[in-house]
Scaffold this active site. Structure first.
Site, PDB file in Angstrom:
ATOM      1  N   GLN A 144       0.818  -1.216   0.000  1.00 35.98           N
ATOM      2  CA  GLN A 144       0.000   0.000   0.000  1.00 35.98           C
ATOM      3  C   GLN A 144       0.851   1.265   0.000  1.00 35.98           C
ATOM      4  OE1 GLN A 144      -1.548  -1.204   4.018  1.00 35.98           O
ATOM      5  NE2 GLN A 144      -1.380   0.965   4.470  1.00 35.98           N
ATOM      6  N   ASN A 307      -1.165  -9.398   4.661  1.00 30.59           N
ATOM      7  CA  ASN A 307      -1.053  -7.966   4.913  1.00 30.59           C
ATOM      8  C   ASN A 307      -0.784  -7.246   3.583  1.00 30.59           C
ATOM      9  OD1 ASN A 307      -0.844  -5.554   6.270  1.00 30.59           O
ATOM     10  ND2 ASN A 307       0.776  -6.217   7.647  1.00 30.59           N
TER      11      ASN A 307
END
Ligand code: NAG
Ligand code: NAG
Ligand code: NAG
Length: 345
Positions: A144, A307
């Site tokens: 991200q 994740n």
């Protein structure tokens, strides 16, 4: 001349070899050390490994200070022979406060009756372990970046899994489209969001684009309406799993990957490397992740959690989190706000 140059060449070769050896031996192991020179060498190796560049000497020194204090913490935790290990990963030059403010971004929304389907326990046998990665239902680990978009990766991970299970196609979906185009439903871009917003946007938009068509920039910008009309996956609704019920979660994970929120603010999670995370944790939910399976190791039950901090973080981008805690909220609040998408056609 000849002699000199061959000596020089050998000397250079030796340096290169020494460097390679240093990098290999220092890479993941953590040695306790009081020696500033050793620490400095280790810091430089780590900087190279993570391609860190600082603007000036002051920043270099400041980051070195933070790095040292993180390394001391890592050594301290690893010396305790716990079920998990820490390492000086890409976040080792950040204070825990910087880490929290940059990489976490889940913000809970009041759980409402907006949900399209209410949870119903399925009537099927639940296997004792599950790993959706082995069934080709999980895309590669994403990063991200310095954007609090975890919630978009989490929910889209669940949509990717469902899409593969329902259509046979594994397609990476576009969190960037969520950041740019979700202008209706409380979108705060890189600052924060929640998984329900992603499901609702995907439903309202008639689907979501692929990562290939609408690539990730890690930055909220103008919605590309043309690309946003290229649909790679659709859903028809979503379900919020009743809070504090890990057996309901396990039943859900038995049939598809699910999105969950956790409190990822402790330094142990910032610097996690491997093993089952059984350490202390809060339950102020601030990070969205994806459960892609569960299992048991030496009697300790765990969730397999994907994740979105790149494959360099944790166990190739994953973390095993303790499952079946006495606190019904689950490890780091993992059972407080679980959800999954539904596709009925
Ligand atoms: C570490 O823990 C494992 C199992 O938890 C145990 O078998 C081992 O003996 C321990 N080692 C040390 C050095 O305490
Ligand atoms: C985000 O976009 C703005 C404007 O388009 C730009 O100035 C900024 O550098 C970008 N940030 C990142 C992290 O790409
Ligand atoms: C948890 O969910 C299951 C359904 O999977 C249900 O049978 C059970 O009663 C629930 N437990 C609690 C404490 O609500």
């Amino acid at each position: 001349m000849k002699i000199t140059s061959s000596v020089t060449r050998n000397y250079m070769l030796a340096i290169v070899l020494v460097c390679i050896l240093c990098i290999c031996s220092d890479a993941r192991q953590v040695k306790p050390t009081e020696d500033a020179a050793v620490m400095k060498k280790r810091y430089k190796t780590w900087m190279k490994q993570h391609k860190k560049n600082y603007n000036n000497k002051d920043e270099w020194n400041m980051r070195f200070g933070i790095y040292q204090s993180n390394v001391r913490f890592i050594d301290f935790v690893n010396a305790q022979n716990l079920s998990y290990k820490l390492t000086d990963n890409q976040f080792a030059d950040l204070t825990n406060f910087e880490f929290q403010t940059t990489y976490l971004g889940y913000k809970s929304r009041k759980r409402s009756s907006n949900q399209q389907h209410s949870y119903k326990a399925g009537n099927y046998a639940i296997p004792s372990s599950r790993d959706w990665r082995k069934k080709g239902v999980v895309t590669k680990v994403k990063n991200q970046g310095a954007c609090g978009s975890c919630w978009a990766f989490s929910a889209l991970g669940a949509v990717e899994g469902l899409n593969k299970i329902k259509t046979g196609k594994l397609v990476s979906l576009s969190p960037q489209e969520i950041l740019d185009c979700n202008l209706v439903i409380g979108n705060q871009g890189c600052r924060s969001g929640c998984m329900e917003n992603v499901y609702e946007f995907t439903m309202l938009n008639g689907g979501i684009s692929s990562e290939d068509d609408y690539p990730y920039k890690g930055n909220q910008s103008m919605c590309n309406l043309i690309t946003a009309r290229k649909i790679a996956a659709r859903i028809t609704g979503y379900v919020q799993i009743p809070a504090k019920n890990e057996s309901a979660m396990r039943a859900a994970v038995a049939s598809q990957p699910i999105a969950v929120a956790i409190d990822a603010s402790v330094p142990e999670l910032q610097l996690y490397s491997s093993g089952i995370y059984t350490g202390s944790c809060g339950k102020k939910l601030n990070h969205g992740v994806l459960i892609v399976g569960y299992g048991t190791e030496k009697g300790v039950k765990y969730w397999i959690v994907k994740n979105s901090w790149g494959s360099g973080w944790g166990d190739k981008g994953y973390i095993k989190m303790r499952r079946g805690t006495s606190d019904k909220s689950g490890k780091c609040g993992i059972s407080m706000e679980a959800s999954y998408p539904v596709k009925n056609f």
